[in-house]
Design an enzyme around this catalytic site. Structure first.
Site, PDB file in Angstrom:
ATOM      1  CD  GLU A  34      -2.535   1.744   0.305  1.00 22.63           C
ATOM      2  OE1 GLU A  34      -3.308   0.969  -0.291  1.00 22.63           O
ATOM      3  OE2 GLU A  34      -2.380   2.941  -0.051  1.00 22.63           O
ATOM      4  CB  ILE A 185     -18.611  12.879  -5.174  1.00 23.46           C
ATOM      5  CG1 ILE A 185     -18.114  11.431  -5.255  1.00 23.46           C
ATOM      6  CG2 ILE A 185     -17.748  13.688  -4.224  1.00 23.46           C
ATOM      7  CD1 ILE A 185     -16.646  11.274  -5.619  1.00 23.46           C
ATOM      8  CG  HIS A 446     -46.207  -0.847  14.805  1.00 24.64           C
ATOM      9  ND1 HIS A 446     -46.334   0.001  13.715  1.00 24.64           N
ATOM     10  CD2 HIS A 446     -46.837  -0.233  15.850  1.00 24.64           C
ATOM     11  CE1 HIS A 446     -47.027   1.073  14.090  1.00 24.64           C
ATOM     12  NE2 HIS A 446     -47.342   0.948  15.373  1.00 24.64           N
TER      13      HIS A 446
HETATM   14  P1  FAD Z   1      -9.355   2.072  -3.268  1.00 23.20           P
HETATM   15  O1  FAD Z   1     -10.188   2.231  -2.075  1.00 23.20           O
HETATM   16  O2  FAD Z   1      -9.168   3.247  -4.164  1.00 23.20           O
HETATM   17  O3  FAD Z   1      -7.952   1.553  -2.784  1.00 23.20           O
HETATM   18  C1  FAD Z   1      -6.874   1.399  -3.642  1.00 23.20           C
HETATM   19  C2  FAD Z   1      -5.605   1.518  -2.835  1.00 23.20           C
HETATM   20  O4  FAD Z   1      -4.508   1.182  -3.677  1.00 23.20           O
HETATM   21  C3  FAD Z   1      -5.330   2.922  -2.314  1.00 23.20           C
HETATM   22  O5  FAD Z   1      -5.140   2.886  -0.927  1.00 23.20           O
HETATM   23  C4  FAD Z   1      -4.070   3.352  -3.045  1.00 23.20           C
HETATM   24  O6  FAD Z   1      -3.220   4.150  -2.236  1.00 23.20           O
HETATM   25  C5  FAD Z   1      -3.423   2.012  -3.362  1.00 23.20           C
HETATM   26  N1  FAD Z   1      -2.536   2.036  -4.530  1.00 23.20           N
HETATM   27  C6  FAD Z   1      -2.808   2.512  -5.763  1.00 23.20           C
HETATM   28  N2  FAD Z   1      -1.770   2.318  -6.578  1.00 23.20           N
HETATM   29  C7  FAD Z   1      -0.814   1.701  -5.860  1.00 23.20           C
HETATM   30  C8  FAD Z   1       0.486   1.245  -6.146  1.00 23.20           C
HETATM   31  N3  FAD Z   1       1.027   1.384  -7.357  1.00 23.20           N
HETATM   32  N4  FAD Z   1       1.187   0.646  -5.171  1.00 23.20           N
HETATM   33  C9  FAD Z   1       0.675   0.504  -3.926  1.00 23.20           C
HETATM   34  N5  FAD Z   1      -0.553   0.916  -3.598  1.00 23.20           N
HETATM   35  C10 FAD Z   1      -1.288   1.515  -4.548  1.00 23.20           C
HETATM   36  N6  FAD Z   1     -18.526   3.648  -2.111  1.00 23.20           N
HETATM   37  C11 FAD Z   1     -19.516   3.088  -1.404  1.00 23.20           C
HETATM   38  O7  FAD Z   1     -19.798   1.897  -1.601  1.00 23.20           O
HETATM   39  N7  FAD Z   1     -20.225   3.787  -0.477  1.00 23.20           N
HETATM   40  C12 FAD Z   1     -19.956   5.094  -0.221  1.00 23.20           C
HETATM   41  O8  FAD Z   1     -20.606   5.707   0.629  1.00 23.20           O
HETATM   42  C13 FAD Z   1     -18.912   5.718  -0.946  1.00 23.20           C
HETATM   43  N8  FAD Z   1     -18.607   6.996  -0.713  1.00 23.20           N
HETATM   44  C14 FAD Z   1     -17.555   7.568  -1.398  1.00 23.20           C
HETATM   45  C15 FAD Z   1     -17.270   8.909  -1.141  1.00 23.20           C
HETATM   46  C16 FAD Z   1     -16.240   9.515  -1.835  1.00 23.20           C
HETATM   47  C17 FAD Z   1     -15.916  10.974  -1.540  1.00 23.20           C
HETATM   48  C18 FAD Z   1     -15.463   8.771  -2.763  1.00 23.20           C
HETATM   49  C19 FAD Z   1     -14.311   9.419  -3.480  1.00 23.20           C
HETATM   50  C20 FAD Z   1     -15.753   7.454  -3.027  1.00 23.20           C
HETATM   51  C21 FAD Z   1     -16.811   6.836  -2.341  1.00 23.20           C
HETATM   52  N9  FAD Z   1     -17.164   5.512  -2.580  1.00 23.20           N
HETATM   53  C22 FAD Z   1     -18.199   4.947  -1.894  1.00 23.20           C
HETATM   54  C23 FAD Z   1     -16.433   4.683  -3.561  1.00 23.20           C
HETATM   55  C24 FAD Z   1     -15.415   3.804  -2.821  1.00 23.20           C
HETATM   56  O9  FAD Z   1     -14.545   4.603  -2.064  1.00 23.20           O
HETATM   57  C25 FAD Z   1     -14.645   2.953  -3.815  1.00 23.20           C
HETATM   58  O10 FAD Z   1     -15.539   2.228  -4.613  1.00 23.20           O
HETATM   59  C26 FAD Z   1     -13.723   1.986  -3.095  1.00 23.20           C
HETATM   60  O11 FAD Z   1     -12.806   2.671  -2.269  1.00 23.20           O
HETATM   61  C27 FAD Z   1     -12.963   1.118  -4.108  1.00 23.20           C
HETATM   62  O12 FAD Z   1     -12.142   0.230  -3.428  1.00 23.20           O
HETATM   63  P2  FAD Z   1     -10.809  -0.336  -4.083  1.00 23.20           P
HETATM   64  O13 FAD Z   1     -10.263  -1.287  -3.084  1.00 23.20           O
HETATM   65  O14 FAD Z   1     -11.081  -0.786  -5.446  1.00 23.20           O
HETATM   66  O15 FAD Z   1      -9.854   0.924  -4.240  1.00 23.20           O
HETATM   67  P1  NAI Z   2     -20.725  10.413 -10.909  1.00 23.43           P
HETATM   68  O1  NAI Z   2     -20.464   9.647 -12.128  1.00 23.43           O
HETATM   69  O2  NAI Z   2     -21.647   9.902  -9.885  1.00 23.43           O
HETATM   70  O3  NAI Z   2     -21.288  11.866 -11.309  1.00 23.43           O
HETATM   71  C1  NAI Z   2     -20.588  12.734 -12.131  1.00 23.43           C
HETATM   72  C2  NAI Z   2     -21.577  13.747 -12.680  1.00 23.43           C
HETATM   73  O4  NAI Z   2     -20.851  14.770 -13.291  1.00 23.43           O
HETATM   74  C3  NAI Z   2     -22.513  13.164 -13.738  1.00 23.43           C
HETATM   75  O5  NAI Z   2     -23.830  13.490 -13.392  1.00 23.43           O
HETATM   76  C4  NAI Z   2     -22.068  13.849 -15.026  1.00 23.43           C
HETATM   77  O6  NAI Z   2     -23.122  14.096 -15.920  1.00 23.43           O
HETATM   78  C5  NAI Z   2     -21.504  15.146 -14.492  1.00 23.43           C
HETATM   79  N1  NAI Z   2     -20.498  15.752 -15.364  1.00 23.43           N
HETATM   80  C6  NAI Z   2     -19.536  15.142 -16.103  1.00 23.43           C
HETATM   81  N2  NAI Z   2     -18.786  16.062 -16.736  1.00 23.43           N
HETATM   82  C7  NAI Z   2     -19.271  17.280 -16.385  1.00 23.43           C
HETATM   83  C8  NAI Z   2     -18.916  18.611 -16.672  1.00 23.43           C
HETATM   84  N3  NAI Z   2     -17.904  18.894 -17.474  1.00 23.43           N
HETATM   85  N4  NAI Z   2     -19.640  19.620 -16.114  1.00 23.43           N
HETATM   86  C9  NAI Z   2     -20.676  19.339 -15.288  1.00 23.43           C
HETATM   87  N5  NAI Z   2     -21.065  18.089 -14.980  1.00 23.43           N
HETATM   88  C10 NAI Z   2     -20.365  17.080 -15.501  1.00 23.43           C
HETATM   89  O7  NAI Z   2     -19.270  10.746 -10.317  1.00 23.43           O
HETATM   90  P2  NAI Z   2     -18.816  11.250  -8.894  1.00 23.43           P
HETATM   91  O8  NAI Z   2     -19.896  12.006  -8.210  1.00 23.43           O
HETATM   92  O9  NAI Z   2     -17.522  11.944  -9.134  1.00 23.43           O
HETATM   93  O10 NAI Z   2     -18.556   9.904  -8.121  1.00 23.43           O
HETATM   94  C11 NAI Z   2     -17.656   8.930  -8.642  1.00 23.43           C
HETATM   95  C12 NAI Z   2     -18.032   7.557  -8.201  1.00 23.43           C
HETATM   96  O11 NAI Z   2     -17.696   7.357  -6.838  1.00 23.43           O
HETATM   97  C13 NAI Z   2     -19.524   7.244  -8.275  1.00 23.43           C
HETATM   98  O12 NAI Z   2     -19.907   6.896  -9.574  1.00 23.43           O
HETATM   99  C14 NAI Z   2     -19.641   6.104  -7.318  1.00 23.43           C
HETATM  100  O13 NAI Z   2     -19.266   4.917  -7.981  1.00 23.43           O
HETATM  101  C15 NAI Z   2     -18.590   6.426  -6.260  1.00 23.43           C
HETATM  102  N6  NAI Z   2     -19.237   7.041  -5.078  1.00 23.43           N
HETATM  103  C16 NAI Z   2     -20.167   6.336  -4.386  1.00 23.43           C
HETATM  104  C17 NAI Z   2     -20.816   6.883  -3.304  1.00 23.43           C
HETATM  105  C18 NAI Z   2     -21.843   6.074  -2.588  1.00 23.43           C
HETATM  106  O14 NAI Z   2     -21.896   4.866  -2.781  1.00 23.43           O
HETATM  107  N7  NAI Z   2     -22.678   6.691  -1.750  1.00 23.43           N
HETATM  108  C19 NAI Z   2     -20.520   8.234  -2.842  1.00 23.43           C
HETATM  109  C20 NAI Z   2     -19.522   8.884  -3.635  1.00 23.43           C
HETATM  110  C21 NAI Z   2     -18.911   8.299  -4.695  1.00 23.43           C
END
Ligand code: FAD
Ligand code: NAI
Length: 480
Positions: A34, A185, A446
């Protein structure tokens, strides 16, 4: 220095750390590499910090606006200490990430801090603080996740132009913020910042918010509430450029064909995320990546190189933590020779807006695309649920879609309080081929929000008790 393992997992997010733990449980000598933080995006800058900030903002909002309705006085003067709030949020993340560290240690997974890169399909080079290491292994699992997409003219610096990472770590609540992108997001963070006191403008390029991510009727409820709370929502809105004037940022956007200027202190860029497949030398060693940048995998998460697997965000949609973890367990078991493939009927999705939106299974449109043209649809409002009334959270509804002939449930879409928790019953139901009658005849406790699942099944069958059924069919009870 060279080290040899049975299984080498790259990336310790919810995909990678889960794969590593399961692999060690199955008796394999396992290492996880990591580069930044245990728990990945999810635990450090994604799911967990965002849900912590959303919970804090919701708590504040309820105290300020709902507590007085219940008879509490003196809540108007409540203030946000952003620095304390940030520390609390960080403590939540640290607890979760620390927990992952303990679990890896307890399962005897070796953890290496450093950046990995493929030298060949059998060998990795890892840059660590103490020099380079070479790792060989029988199997590799790529779980290196994704990062934010950038658009021209808006380069994130986490000062003026924020990604989600910066927006979850603010020192001060911005007075005015422009959010580019009305998806997961953008809307989650906009909702929390609005509750903390920001004036928020959302610019969404598409014709609707959350297009393709959620049931359109559910989205309408959230959009209405966002607008009521003062968030300015623009669809068909393209941010073109911005300029700095003193402390202000002036964003030029084409909104429904007309150029407009919106003022802000910060800009939040949330236009999607892209897989990290351009890193790690993935393509150079011959691992195939598709046209969207996702590593190509088969239903066992195996890449075109048979001893290399890929899981989580780097391996395809939906980019959700629970999908990544599911795949993490799956690959460890595939490596161990278990008879496993990815065959989930549904991956639930939750958008933590106010109210929350949660879904499992298909929308009406998707049902039809999949050959179910005759549908039985029920809807039940939270306003008719005693618990929702008692907690002052009556916005929204639950919708169920079933096949007209078989009554097998094909989709459930919820917008309302605790939608995120309520959806799990639907996931189990869909996986098990539940019929409307099964839900309607299961006694639900309930007074709970969960009763809405039973009531919506009854509504689809034409005999809900707590709403007036239209038409007044007098349909027989489910077990008649
Ligand atoms: P990641 O969590 O991205 O982990 C990948 C890891 O690999 C990282 O720690 C990185 O540092 C490491 N890494 C990368 N390249 C290398 C390398 N070359 N060598 C060593 N280590 C490396 N999903 C939900 O289901 N529910 C949510 O509420 C939700 N909220 C989100 C809110 C935000 C703001 C964001 C940005 C995402 C959210 N997501 C949510 C999406 C979720 O975070 C991702 O789907 C999830 O983290 C993916 O898991 P992963 O293990 O594939 O990758
Ligand atoms: P998203 O794909 O959900 O939304 C991006 C939005 O940006 C779309 O509606 C798109 O039409 C719009 N867009 C694209 N280009 C644009 C531009 N130039 N100007 C204005 N609007 C534009 O992507 P987001 O919100 O960045 O999240 C990424 C991913 O992270 C999600 O798809 C989801 O998989 C994961 N995620 C999951 C969460 C959860 O499970 N609660 C919370 C946050 C992220």
């Amino acid at each position: 220095m060279s080290m040899n393992f049975d299984v080498c997992v790259i990336g310790a997010g919810p995909g990678g750390y889960v794969a590593a733990i399961r692999s060690a449980q199955l008796g394999y000598k396992t290492v996880v590499i990591e580069r930044e933080y245990l728990g990945g995006v999810c635990l450090n800058v994604g799911c967990i910090p965002s849900k912590a900030m959303i919970a804090a903002a919701h708590f504040l909002h309820k105290t300020q606006h709902e507590a007085p309705k219940m008879g509490f006085e003196g809540t108007e003067g409540i203030k946000v200490n952003m620095s304390k709030l940030k520390n609390w949020k960080q403590s939540v993340c640290d607890k979760m990430s620390g927990g992952v560290s303990q679990l890896l240690k307890g399962n005897k997974v070796e953890v290496i801090s450093g950046e990995a890169s493929f030298k060949t399909v059998n060998e990795l080079s890892v840059k660590t603080k103490n020099g380079d290491k070479t790792i060989t292994a029988k199997y590799f699992v790529i779980a290196t996740g994704s990062r934010p997409i950038e658009i021209p003219g808006f380069k994130p610096d986490e000062k003026d132009i924020l990604t989600s990472t910066g927006a979850l770590d603010l020192e001060k609540v911005p007075q005015k913020i422009v959010t580019i992108g009305g998806g997961y997001i953008g809307l989650e963070i906009s909702s929390y910042l609005q509750k903390l006191g920001s004036e928020v403008t959302v610019l969404e390029a598409g014709g609707a918010l959350l297009k393709g991510s959620a049931d359109a009727e559910c989205v309408k409820v959230v959009e209405r509430k966002l607008k009521k709370s003062g968030v300015k929502v623009h669809t068909s809105a393209f941010a073109k450029s911005y300029k700095k004037q003193g402390n202000k940022l002036l964003v030029t956007a084409e909104i429904k064909g007309k150029l407009e200027t919106v003022e802000a202190d910060k800009i939040l860029l949330t236009v999607g995320r892209r897989p990290n497949s351009d890193q790690l030398n993935i393509k150079a060693v011959g691992i195939k990546v598709n046209e969207s940048g996702f590593v190509q995998i088969n239903p066992q998460c195996r890449t075109n190189i048979p001893h290399i697997f890929a899981i989580g965000d780097i391996a395809g949609q939906p980019m959700l933590a629970h999908k990544a973890s599911h795949e993490g367990v799956l690959v460890a078991e595939v490596i161990a020779g278990h008879n496993r493939v990815y065959d989930a009927k549904t991956v639930p999705a939750v958008i933590f807006t106010d109210p929350e939106i949660a879904s499992a299974g298909w929308t009406e449109e998707q049902c039809k695309q999949n050959g179910h043209h005759e549908l039985k649809i029920g809807k039940f409002p939270f306003a008719a649920n005693g618990r929702a009334v008692a907690i002052l959270e009556t916005d929204g509804f639950i919708k169920i879609i079933a096949d007209e002939k078989t009554h097998i449930v094909l989709g459930v879409h919820i917008v309302g309080p605790e939608a995120s928790n309520l959806i799990s019953e639907a996931v189990l139901g869909i996986e098990m081929g539940v019929r409307l009658e099964d839900l309607a005849l299961s006694i639900h406790p309930h007074p709970t929000l969960g009763e809405t699942m039973m009531e919506v099944a009854e509504a689809a069958l034409g005999h809900a008790v707590h709403v007036i059924n239209k038409p007044l069919t007098g349909a027989p009870r489910a077990n008649a």
